[in-house]
Design a protein around this motif. Structure first.
Motif, PDB file in Angstrom:
ATOM      1  N   ASN A  59       1.029  -1.195  -0.084  1.00 26.40           N
ATOM      2  CA  ASN A  59       0.054  -0.098   0.073  1.00 26.40           C
ATOM      3  C   ASN A  59       0.907   1.119  -0.003  1.00 26.40           C
ATOM      4  OD1 ASN A  59      -2.544  -1.379  -0.011  1.00 26.40           O
ATOM      5  ND2 ASN A  59      -1.897  -2.003   2.026  1.00 26.40           N
ATOM      6  N   GLY A  60       1.605   1.334  -1.012  1.00 26.27           N
ATOM      7  CA  GLY A  60       2.717   2.478  -0.863  1.00 26.27           C
ATOM      8  C   GLY A  60       2.368   3.310  -2.097  1.00 26.27           C
ATOM      9  N   TYR A  61       3.097   4.496  -2.007  1.00 24.58           N
ATOM     10  CA  TYR A  61       3.050   5.533  -3.199  1.00 24.58           C
ATOM     11  C   TYR A  61       4.130   5.686  -4.055  1.00 24.58           C
ATOM     12  CZ  TYR A  61      -0.721   6.557  -0.100  1.00 24.58           C
ATOM     13  OH  TYR A  61      -2.054   6.569   0.953  1.00 24.58           O
ATOM     14  N   ILE A  62       3.994   5.866  -5.270  1.00 23.92           N
ATOM     15  CA  ILE A  62       5.098   6.357  -6.307  1.00 23.92           C
ATOM     16  C   ILE A  62       4.929   7.867  -6.567  1.00 23.92           C
ATOM     17  CG2 ILE A  62       6.373   5.938  -8.218  1.00 23.92           C
ATOM     18  CD1 ILE A  62       5.972   3.224  -8.045  1.00 23.92           C
ATOM     19  N   ILE A  63       5.463   8.590  -6.300  1.00 25.23           N
ATOM     20  CA  ILE A  63       5.593  10.017  -6.818  1.00 25.23           C
ATOM     21  C   ILE A  63       6.542  10.330  -7.782  1.00 25.23           C
ATOM     22  CG2 ILE A  63       5.753  12.511  -6.239  1.00 25.23           C
ATOM     23  CD1 ILE A  63       5.468  11.372  -3.342  1.00 25.23           C
ATOM     24  N   VAL A  64       5.738  10.691  -9.021  1.00 18.58           N
ATOM     25  CA  VAL A  64       6.635  10.880 -10.497  1.00 18.58           C
ATOM     26  C   VAL A  64       6.402  12.242 -10.953  1.00 18.58           C
ATOM     27  CG1 VAL A  64       6.223  10.091 -12.837  1.00 18.58           C
ATOM     28  CG2 VAL A  64       5.782   8.382 -11.145  1.00 18.58           C
ATOM     29  N   GLU A  65       7.564  12.900 -10.974  1.00 17.58           N
ATOM     30  CA  GLU A  65       7.348  14.371 -11.445  1.00 17.58           C
ATOM     31  C   GLU A  65       8.325  14.667 -12.748  1.00 17.58           C
ATOM     32  OE1 GLU A  65       8.137  17.108  -8.111  1.00 17.58           O
ATOM     33  OE2 GLU A  65       8.645  15.481  -6.937  1.00 17.58           O
ATOM     34  N   ASN A  66       7.780  15.014 -13.736  1.00 18.72           N
ATOM     35  CA  ASN A  66       8.381  15.158 -15.184  1.00 18.72           C
ATOM     36  C   ASN A  66       8.957  13.920 -15.471  1.00 18.72           C
ATOM     37  OD1 ASN A  66       7.979  17.929 -15.091  1.00 18.72           O
ATOM     38  ND2 ASN A  66       9.693  18.181 -13.893  1.00 18.72           N
ATOM     39  N   ASN A  67       7.863  13.018 -15.266  1.00 19.70           N
ATOM     40  CA  ASN A  67       8.106  11.663 -15.894  1.00 19.70           C
ATOM     41  C   ASN A  67       9.189  10.666 -15.087  1.00 19.70           C
ATOM     42  OD1 ASN A  67       6.122  11.975 -17.619  1.00 19.70           O
ATOM     43  ND2 ASN A  67       7.510  13.116 -18.966  1.00 19.70           N
ATOM     44  N   LYS A  68       9.623  11.437 -14.113  1.00 19.46           N
ATOM     45  CA  LYS A  68      10.592  10.481 -13.222  1.00 19.46           C
ATOM     46  C   LYS A  68      10.362  10.126 -11.805  1.00 19.46           C
ATOM     47  CE  LYS A  68      14.795  11.586 -16.013  1.00 19.46           C
ATOM     48  NZ  LYS A  68      14.237  12.066 -17.017  1.00 19.46           N
ATOM     49  N   VAL A  69      10.581   9.076 -11.361  1.00 23.36           N
ATOM     50  CA  VAL A  69      10.298   8.801 -10.024  1.00 23.36           C
ATOM     51  C   VAL A  69      11.089   9.582  -9.046  1.00 23.36           C
ATOM     52  CG1 VAL A  69      10.480   6.986  -8.301  1.00 23.36           C
ATOM     53  CG2 VAL A  69       9.967   6.354 -10.536  1.00 23.36           C
ATOM     54  N   THR A  70      10.338  10.312  -8.278  1.00 27.86           N
ATOM     55  CA  THR A  70      10.849  11.069  -7.186  1.00 27.86           C
ATOM     56  C   THR A  70      11.129  10.415  -5.883  1.00 27.86           C
ATOM     57  OG1 THR A  70       9.709  12.926  -7.939  1.00 27.86           O
ATOM     58  CG2 THR A  70      10.731  13.255  -5.820  1.00 27.86           C
ATOM     59  N   LEU A  71       9.933   9.488  -5.687  1.00 28.65           N
ATOM     60  CA  LEU A  71      10.057   8.785  -4.454  1.00 28.65           C
ATOM     61  C   LEU A  71       9.003   7.627  -4.596  1.00 28.65           C
ATOM     62  CD1 LEU A  71      10.854   9.319  -1.262  1.00 28.65           C
ATOM     63  CD2 LEU A  71       8.718  10.320  -1.153  1.00 28.65           C
ATOM     64  N   ALA A  72       9.346   6.540  -3.579  1.00 24.45           N
ATOM     65  CA  ALA A  72       8.442   5.303  -3.670  1.00 24.45           C
ATOM     66  C   ALA A  72       8.446   5.080  -2.143  1.00 24.45           C
ATOM     67  CB  ALA A  72       8.995   3.850  -4.498  1.00 24.45           C
ATOM     68  N   ASN A  73       7.409   5.396  -1.535  1.00 27.76           N
ATOM     69  CA  ASN A  73       7.253   5.484  -0.203  1.00 27.76           C
ATOM     70  C   ASN A  73       6.071   4.884   0.404  1.00 27.76           C
ATOM     71  OD1 ASN A  73       8.455   6.335   2.355  1.00 27.76           O
ATOM     72  ND2 ASN A  73       7.795   8.310   2.231  1.00 27.76           N
ATOM     73  N   SER A  74       5.804   4.626   1.849  1.00 30.40           N
ATOM     74  CA  SER A  74       4.821   4.272   2.465  1.00 30.40           C
ATOM     75  C   SER A  74       3.811   5.334   2.632  1.00 30.40           C
ATOM     76  CB  SER A  74       5.100   3.517   3.783  1.00 30.40           C
ATOM     77  OG  SER A  74       5.741   4.317   4.391  1.00 30.40           O
ATOM     78  N   SER A  75       4.163   6.553   2.640  1.00 30.31           N
ATOM     79  CA  SER A  75       3.222   7.641   2.891  1.00 30.31           C
ATOM     80  C   SER A  75       3.519   9.021   1.650  1.00 30.31           C
ATOM     81  CB  SER A  75       3.201   8.256   4.070  1.00 30.31           C
ATOM     82  OG  SER A  75       4.437   8.791   4.497  1.00 30.31           O
ATOM     83  N   ILE A  76       2.830   9.828   1.835  1.00 26.25           N
ATOM     84  CA  ILE A  76       2.893  11.040   0.650  1.00 26.25           C
ATOM     85  C   ILE A  76       3.750  12.249   1.840  1.00 26.25           C
ATOM     86  CG2 ILE A  76       2.239  12.573  -0.962  1.00 26.25           C
ATOM     87  CD1 ILE A  76      -0.305  10.432  -0.834  1.00 26.25           C
ATOM     88  N   PRO A  77       4.809  12.927   1.334  1.00 29.38           N
ATOM     89  CA  PRO A  77       5.191  13.964   2.122  1.00 29.38           C
ATOM     90  C   PRO A  77       4.172  15.103   1.892  1.00 29.38           C
ATOM     91  CG  PRO A  77       6.939  12.985   0.637  1.00 29.38           C
ATOM     92  CD  PRO A  77       5.724  12.373   0.259  1.00 29.38           C
ATOM     93  N   GLU A  78       3.956  15.894   2.688  1.00 27.00           N
ATOM     94  CA  GLU A  78       3.135  17.079   3.147  1.00 27.00           C
ATOM     95  C   GLU A  78       2.870  17.993   1.830  1.00 27.00           C
ATOM     96  OE1 GLU A  78       0.913  17.555   5.284  1.00 27.00           O
ATOM     97  OE2 GLU A  78       0.257  19.440   4.281  1.00 27.00           O
ATOM     98  N   LYS A  79       4.215  18.123   1.113  1.00 25.06           N
ATOM     99  CA  LYS A  79       4.107  19.122  -0.077  1.00 25.06           C
ATOM    100  C   LYS A  79       3.311  18.356  -1.353  1.00 25.06           C
ATOM    101  CE  LYS A  79       8.592  18.022  -2.117  1.00 25.06           C
ATOM    102  NZ  LYS A  79       9.766  18.428  -3.093  1.00 25.06           N
ATOM    103  N   TYR A  80       3.130  17.266  -1.350  1.00 19.51           N
ATOM    104  CA  TYR A  80       2.268  16.762  -2.422  1.00 19.51           C
ATOM    105  C   TYR A  80       0.838  16.668  -2.094  1.00 19.51           C
ATOM    106  CZ  TYR A  80       6.870  15.562  -4.016  1.00 19.51           C
ATOM    107  OH  TYR A  80       8.411  15.694  -4.632  1.00 19.51           O
ATOM    108  N   SER A  81       0.569  16.980  -0.984  1.00 14.92           N
ATOM    109  CA  SER A  81      -0.930  16.701  -0.311  1.00 14.92           C
ATOM    110  C   SER A  81      -2.033  17.219  -1.432  1.00 14.92           C
ATOM    111  CB  SER A  81      -1.062  17.098   1.135  1.00 14.92           C
ATOM    112  OG  SER A  81      -0.953  18.776   1.082  1.00 14.92           O
ATOM    113  N   HIS A  82      -1.812  18.164  -2.284  1.00 15.70           N
ATOM    114  CA  HIS A  82      -2.718  18.788  -2.891  1.00 15.70           C
ATOM    115  C   HIS A  82      -2.630  17.900  -4.233  1.00 15.70           C
ATOM    116  CE1 HIS A  82       1.003  20.029  -4.510  1.00 15.70           C
ATOM    117  NE2 HIS A  82       0.461  20.495  -5.595  1.00 15.70           N
ATOM    118  N   ILE A  83      -2.106  16.796  -4.545  1.00 11.66           N
ATOM    119  CA  ILE A  83      -2.079  16.101  -5.933  1.00 11.66           C
ATOM    120  C   ILE A  83      -3.077  14.774  -5.698  1.00 11.66           C
ATOM    121  CG2 ILE A  83      -0.713  14.609  -7.416  1.00 11.66           C
ATOM    122  CD1 ILE A  83       0.211  17.558  -7.361  1.00 11.66           C
TER     123      ILE A  83
END
Lengths: 432, 432
Positions: B31-55
């Motif tokens: 149950n993790g998250y992958i954050i992709v920015e400009n088509n590249k992985v920023t983070l694969a993590n168990s939670s989403i950092p605050e700064k992405y909460s609007h996405i």
């Protein structure tokens, strides 16, 4: 099962007919006809004899018609473990993965769920006949038996016996094991023409002499066949030697107790047998279930199929779910040919690779022989058949032999569009 | 390709995330998250950092999210031969099956039909990046290149060079071959960020010294990578020795002409190499494409993958269609592990079997390295991903590692429900 019982039960099927009377080559009737009377093949031919001209033809057009696949060895309760735990050899794999799963089959709800799926998956993959290990549990083994009957697929279903060297949760009391087996056989013998009980000692290390002796007697008494495992792994063979120093080899243990061809017998694996054991198999007409996927997964080795064929021994194919990860016998055919090429290299090109017609034979008529006249379209054979639509497989101008080879190597269950067992069309099981 | 070009191109995907940073173990975020920015992985993590909460999150629920598969070696024009002619060894197989098929690709209609299907099948089976041999024909090779671009899948596509020891219908004039290759490269270099040309001498026996020399120079001039075959079959090696007595081994021939790591290079097979050749591979950072299905089918042998890994050599997987019958890299993963167990037995248990995480690594990050940061979900990696729905595969209470193992060993293309390449969702190709 829509078994016609009228006087004249004749069906004629048209398509590209492929089967193997002998391993050396495919028998092919391009745009041919199969005439089926009272569920048995009368003729596979390029035209219809005059006397059948009043029968309407079921025309499969450009599709292939082949015999149903025969699986000589699989463990139904291991189905949920398919593809799991494959970093182990046989003995630790049994301890850590297999036994804990098999212990669950005292739970009838669980058994119903798994066994329904097993039968459905056999149906999906065109396995029209199979020889199956259940577990030690009588009730769920009976359920599996009944699910096969309901499905219309053919099978031998065995209640497993094991009364030593296994975890507490699965170990049987010797007398209870004998009693349960007798009860299981009595309750199911004669219940179906195509689903039958089979005596199933797991393998020598888990069966006491007393148990083996009684099972041998019971096979004789009820005239039922036998299945077990033989010489899969070198550590297993050492173990048998330690347990039975009085016998000269592994095969002799079974033989001594009437479990080695005294009634029709299948031994799975047979990778590391001595010449003497192979000679005994030949004399006793023991069948070998070749299970290459399992033998790879459990690091068991490559069974020398060519050697057995040269000796005139009966060989069929087994998926060995879940030591084997693939339940489809066409997958087992392909890997049998592939791995035989490594055996060829290993033996300095002495044991020739298996050809496509040979592996096709093993997975149809080779194993089918255990069921009687099954696995071919020769006269008198039960009509077990699959209709193969390979139009999605790409490629033009192929011969029928090339199309069957392509299906084996690149096809899957989606290419199987109809299934027949003993003359009856089998629909997808929908168990209540 | 719906490439967002806005300032903030951020996507967040949720699911069970599985990848292999190193071969030894799976990295898992249940149950993790992958954050992709400009088509590249920023983070694969168990939670989403605050700064992405609007996405807003794209939630795949109980499904698995894994890197796309990488195929380091396949022959697109051989696709119609999949599963055919597999009773032959390499050299007769080339003569009787492969060359006649490859000769057809001067016909653009035929090429369009086959190549469309090849790209579609790669898409279907989750191969997000591949390294491909086309044929000698510039026009149809360009077509294949363009079909990849249209599809959104990543690829290196090579125009094949062969100017000796091949049938008249396929043999090239040396100067014409050089001229055509130059033209092919000039026309396609820089055309796409993820589809690129690659220099493709077929193998030493079919390339004159002059041709190899010029191709080596061209690789340098245009800074393009190189692919070829090495030490697949013992007769092939003997032949190279006869053709090039001046070189100490097969690898040295390529090396001498600037075709062995002077630019990034993939060599397919590498079954029968000397220690010295392996050392040269290591020094020159040559990639090996391990093609086990092909090596079985053509009786070539078992490549000692463990030996190469221990030496620190870059290894990826290849389907090698049509020497290989399976195009799906998850199938190649499974057989790689299976066949490594026979290698283990053959070497007296010296070369340890490959584990599931190791073969997964080979088929994702191992091969992906050839493309740059591809094949993993570490920071900075291009987002190539597959979403796997394994709900039909049966079995309860499994860990995520067990579920990925089960998919590799028992799943098929039906389990792949979404594909991403370099951040873009890739739909089924529908070529005009």
């Amino acid at each position: 099962m829509n078994q016609d019982t009228g006087k004249e039960n004749i069906k004629i099927y048209k398509g590209h007919i492929v089967y193997t009377e002998s391993p050396e080559k495919f028998n092919v009737q391009e745009n041919g006809y199969i005439i089926v009377e009272n569920n048995k093949v009368t003729l596979a031919n390029s035209s219809i004899p005059e006397k059948y001209s009043h029968i309407s033809v079921i025309d499969f057009g450009d599709k292939l018609i082949i015999p149903g696949f025969v699986d000589l060895h699989l463990h139904a309760p291991q189905f949920p473990n398919r593809g799991l735990g494959l970093d182990k050899e046989l003995l630790p794999w049994l301890e850590e993965y297999t036994f804990p799963e098999e212990a669950k089959y005292s739970d009838m709800d669980y058994a119903k769920k798994v066994y329904s799926r097993v039968v459905e998956d056999l149906w999906r993959n065109g396995t029209t006949r199979s020889v199956v290990f259940a577990s030690i549990h009588n009730e769920s083994t009976s359920l599996l038996f009944d699910l096969f009957v309901e499905s219309g697929l053919g099978a031998y279903v065995g209640k497993v016996n094991m009364d030593r060297n296994c975890p507490d949760i699965l170990i049987e009391d010797t007398q209870q094991s004998i009693k349960d087996t007798r009860e299981y056989i009595e309750n199911h013998i004669g219940k179906s023409e195509i689903v039958k009980p089979i005596i199933t000692p797991r393998f020598v290390p888990t069966c006491t002499v007393e148990l083996m002796k009684e099972l041998g007697k019971m096979a004789k008494e009820f005239n039922v066949p036998i299945q077990s495992h033989l010489s899969e792994n070198t550590n297993e063979i050492k173990w048998v030697k330690e347990l039975h120093p009085e016998h000269k080899d592994y095969a002799s243990v079974y033989d001594c107790y009437g479990l080695f061809g005294q009634n029709p017998t299948i031994m799975a694996h047979c990778i590391h047998n001595t010449e003497e054991e192979v000679a005994l198999m030949k004399d006793n007409e023991v069948f070998v279930a070749h299970c290459p996927y399992s033998n790879l997964n459990l690091s068991s080795g490559i069974m020398p199929v060519r050697y057995f064929l040269d000796k005139g021994i009966n060989v069929g194919l087994g998926s060995d779910v879940s030591g084997g990860n693939k339940i489809a016998i066409f997958d087992v055919m392909a890997i049998s040919a592939q791995i035989s090429k490594i055996k060829w290299l290993e033996t300095n090109k002495e044991l020739a690779p298996l050809t496509t017609s040979e592996v096709f034979y093993l997975g149809t008529k080779g194993g089918g022989k255990f069921f009687g006249k099954v696995g071919s379209f020769e006269e008198g054979y039960e009509f077990d058949a699959l209709v193969i639509d390979d139009s999605n497989l790409f490629g033009e101008g192929l011969t029928i032999e090339e199309r069957i080879q392509r299906f084996i190597y690149t096809g899957d269950d989606r290419n199987i569009v109809e299934r027949y067992v003993a003359g009856n069309k089998i629909e997808k099981p929908s168990f209540k």
